[in-house]
Design an enzyme around this catalytic site. Sequence first.
Site, PDB file in Angstrom:
ATOM      1  N   LYS A  81       0.830  -1.199   0.000  1.00  0.00           N
ATOM      2  CA  LYS A  81       0.000   0.000   0.000  1.00  0.00           C
ATOM      3  C   LYS A  81       0.871   1.258   0.000  1.00  0.00           C
ATOM      4  CE  LYS A  81      -3.759  -2.016   2.804  1.00  0.00           C
ATOM      5  NZ  LYS A  81      -4.883  -1.797   1.883  1.00  0.00           N
ATOM      6  N   ARG A 131     -10.443 -11.403   1.392  1.00  0.00           N
ATOM      7  CA  ARG A 131     -11.346 -12.385   0.781  1.00  0.00           C
ATOM      8  C   ARG A 131     -10.734 -13.785   0.800  1.00  0.00           C
ATOM      9  NH1 ARG A 131     -11.076  -8.781  -4.497  1.00  0.00           N
ATOM     10  NH2 ARG A 131     -11.037  -7.332  -2.757  1.00  0.00           N
TER      11      ARG A 131
END
Length: 506
Positions: A286, A360
Amino acid sequence: MNTNLSSSVSSQLETDCLVVVVLDRTEKDRSEKDRGEKDKPAPSLESSDTNVSEAAKDVISSGEVTGKAFETTLLHRPAGLKAKRLLLVGGGKAKTFSAAELRKVAGAAVRTLKGKSIRSFAFVLPENGIPADDGVRAIVEGAFVGNFDPDYYKSDRKDQKIDAVTIVVQGDPSGLESAMQAGRIVAESQNFARDLVNEPSNHMTPTTMAERAKKMAAEVSLKCETYGADKIKELKMGAFWGVAQGSDEPPALIVLRYEPEGAAKDVHLGLVGKGVTFDTGGISIKPADGMEKMKYDMAGAATMIGVMRAIALLKPKVKVTAIICATENMPSGKAQKPGDVQIAMSGKSIEIINTDAEGRLILADGLCYARQLGCTHLVDAATLTGAVAVALGYVNAGIFASDDQMYERFATANKQAGEKMWRLPLDDDYKENLKSNIADMVNAGSRYGGAIFAAMFLKEFAEDTPWIHLDIAGTAWMEENKPWIAKGPSGIALRSLVEFVRGWSA
């Protein structure tokens, strides 16, 4: 914080501060000749005690008090009252005032008074049509949420917490005791979840989360099992392990079980929480700006742990199992890489396109494990996608549901809880984005509809089991201080989930 009920006359109650709601009763429907004029506020004091009305008469008639939401006016030594102070808190328009607004008003009262080092107060239950039990519960919940501050590690931290709140009701208060206690349990559990989220990642590792869950479970008589890497590998949770393998901190698989006597045998609720205690993005790292907030990426897990605490104390007659997949997502020589293929617990193969789409992956194995444990209905909660915040802002959490009947149950609970959520689609047309050239599916697709893609991915692992996915990425962290809640972890979805579970009680 101690909570009490009182049927005393408001003006005769000895307290550090008496809190009364003010509503704006301006009529929206006016004659044509008046439509060009700006509405003037019509503030109305929500108390039938004439002494309270008399004490506030001058400040209300002056126009200083309007009833605007969260407007506060503090009067010292109010004439005719035994209270040392009178706090008027605006609740907004009378026509739209509900338990949800009352909850926030109670929080605003707490945050106003604690800033003035006041330790206790009495809150007059409004007489505006909100059922008394709903009103009492809302006040308690709002007060506890407002009492929480995240400044744990400041060396000059001031102890400004409210110690006690009394709710002033009309008539016999004994019938409202259960509502007060339920509000207290839910609010304390919400703050427990917020406490977990608030901890920095060097203090809240997966191992620490497991220890905190185990300690809580012992306190409220829940069954708790915690496992490490060996169990994760034994269960062939390849998607979960793919994320965990890059960190020096060991992962934790946490299973909390609530199994009351007399529960229906055909319903077993499974609650699955994303517990990424820090998310760097992995190899797909990130940007540095704002990365410190990524300690909150375990908010879904914290919510589910808090829900289990609440239901253990509220004792609904329904079997519930919570599964928490806790890990860090770190870049290292051991970390998974874009292009890798992981085999999930279900046997499905996943091509890793983006290692920052890690939530996920761990939820995929969590959902599969919940099904293996016999759960008949599934709910997961996760700070899953930035895309949900792009779609819904910081106001609504996203709801995805594979089963309309189950969604309606949740929507009813959500309305009762007063939390803002919005249903998003799960059309099969979106499945095209899941296709991989080398595996059964990819873990990341187009930037367009990113929250929907993530939900479609998870749906593959819920399979035919009725399932709801809550994407709380935009709402699990308050980006700024609000009148009723501090900047930081919000505890979103806990109240809705508790109501949802209670709705299944046999």
